[in-house]
Design an enzyme around this catalytic site. Structure first.
Site, short mmCIF file in Angstrom:
data_model
loop_
_atom_site.label_atom_id
_atom_site.label_comp_id
_atom_site.label_asym_id
_atom_site.label_seq_id
_atom_site.Cartn_x
_atom_site.Cartn_y
_atom_site.Cartn_z
CG ASP A 11 42.95 38.44 35.12
OD1 ASP A 11 43.36 37.35 35.55
OD2 ASP A 11 41.95 39.02 35.57
CG ASP A 12 43.01 40.74 30.25
OD1 ASP A 12 42.05 39.99 30.52
OD2 ASP A 12 43.02 41.96 30.52
CG HIS A 132 37.56 39.62 29.82
ND1 HIS A 132 38.70 40.23 30.30
CD2 HIS A 132 37.19 40.34 28.71
CE1 HIS A 132 39.01 41.25 29.51
NE2 HIS A 132 38.10 41.34 28.56
#
Length: 301
Positions: A11-12, A132
Site C-alpha cells: 500500500d501507499d 486508504h
C-alpha cells in the site's frame, strides 16, 4: 490440498520516493506481487513510471482522509476539507461522517477524479481499488465507492475482515478498538459490494501483521490458520485466494513525502523498514513454496 493464491499488496505507493524505492525493492525480491497507488501522493507520477518500468501490477488506493483532493473544484470550500484546507484525517473523517457533515456527491466527485488521474498516470484503469485507512467500507461511503467501481468496471476491492483478529492479544486496546470498527464496517459492506457485482479475495490478512507486529511466524500462522478453515466457496473450487496488506518502505524524511501536508509519523517510523526486511526473508519465500502458495495479483484472479 487447496491451491493458495496470495496477493501481497504494498500500500501507499506514491507516498514518497523512499517508500517507492522500498516497494520496488520488495517486488524485485519476489516479496510483494501487487501495489496500491496513492494518486495524491507527492511521488505518484514517479511511482507510476516505476510500475511501468518493472511491470508491477498496480491498482488504486483511494484517499479521502490524508492530504489534499485531486479534484480541482474540491480544493477549496468542500465538506471534505478541515479548517487548514486538507482532508480531515483518519479519525477526523470518521467523526465528520458520523456528524453528517460530509457531502456524498463530493465524495463521489473526488473518487472519480482519482480514478481518472490513475488512468492518466498509468495509461489504464485500475484492476482493483481499495481505500486508504479503510475509508471505503464506512457507512454511506461504501455505497458511493461501489457505484464508482461499477461505473468504471473495476471488478476487485478489499474487504478487511481478518480471521482470528479477536485472538490477537498483542494488539493494544486502542488500536484493537479501531480494527474492530473496521471489521464491523466491513461486515456491513459485504451486501453492498455484492449487489454491485464487486469481488474480493476469500481471505484478508494485514491488521494483525502490521508494522512492529509483522514477523515471518505471524504471516505464516495467519495464512496457515486461514487456509485450515477456508470459506465454503474456496473449498468447493479447490483454490483459496488471500490478500496480505503490507506497508514496506524506507522511512520518509521530512519535508519530502506525504499527500500535500508532509509525511506522517507512520511513514517516518522504523516499522516501514521492519516490514520490508521481514517480507524479503528467504524463510518466508520458502514457506510459500512448501505450502504450494502462488503469489499473484488481482488481474491474475
Amino acid at each position: 490440498m487447496l491451491q493458495v493464491k496470495l496477493i501481497v499488496t504494498g500500500d501507499d505507493f506514491g507516498y514518497c520516493p523512499r517508500r517507492n524505492q522500498g516497494i520496488v525493492d520488495c517486488f524485485l525480491a519476489g516479496a510483494i506481487s501487487n501495489v496500491s497507488l496513492l494518486v495524491n501522493g507527492s511521488a505518484a507520477a514517479d511511482a507510476a513510471k516505476l510500475a511501468r518500468r518493472y511491470n508491477i501490477p498496480i491498482g488504486l488506493h483511494a484517499n479521502l482522509s490524508e492530504g489534499s483532493p485531486v479534484c480541482e473544484v474540491l480544493k477549496t470550500n468542500s465538506s471534505l476539507l478541515n479548517q487548514d484546507g486538507f482532508f480531515h484525517g483518519k479519525m477526523g473523517f470518521r467523526t465528520a461522517l458520523s456528524k453528517g457533515l460530509l457531502n456524498m456527491s463530493e465524495v463521489k466527485q473526488e473518487l472519480k477524479a482519482q480514478v481518472e488521474l490513475f488512468h492518466e498516470l498509468t495509461g489504464h484503469l485500475p484492476p482493483h481499488m481499495d481505500g486508504h485507512q479503510h475509508v471505503h467500507v464506512l457507512p454511506e461511503v461504501r455505497h458511493v465507492f461501489a457505484e464508482v467501481l461499477e461505473e468504471y468496471g473495476i471488478k476487485y476491492t478489499r474487504v478487511p475482515i481478518e480471521p482470528g483478529l479477536h485472538n490477537c492479544d498483542w494488539i493494544p486496546p486502542s488500536l484493537m478498538d479501531f480494527y474492530l470498527g473496521v471489521e464491523e464496517d466491513s461486515f456491513n459492506t459485504v451486501d453492498v459490494f455484492t449487489k454491485h457485482g464487486i469481488r474480493w479475495p476469500d481471505i484478508y490478512i494485514g491488521l494483525s501483521t502490521m508494522g512492529r507486529n509483522m514477523s515471518v511466524s505471524s504471516i505464516r500462522s495467519a495464512i496457515d490458520s486461514a487456509v485450515l478453515q477456508p470459506p465454503a466457496r474456496a473449498a468447493q473450487s479447490g483454490t483459496v485466494t488471500i490478500e496480505l496488506m503490507v506497508h514496506p518502505g524506507y522511512p520518509s524524511v521530512p519535508p519530502v513525502g506525504g499527500c500535500g501536508e508532509g509525511p506522517d509519523d507512520f511513514s517516518q517510523s522504523w516499522e516501514r523498514l521492519h516490514e520490508l526486511q521481514t517480507l524479503i526473508k528467504p524463510e518466508l519465500q520458502s514457506h510459500y513454496k512448501s505450502r504450494n502458495i502462488q503469489l499473484c495479483s488481482f488481474k491474475d484472479l
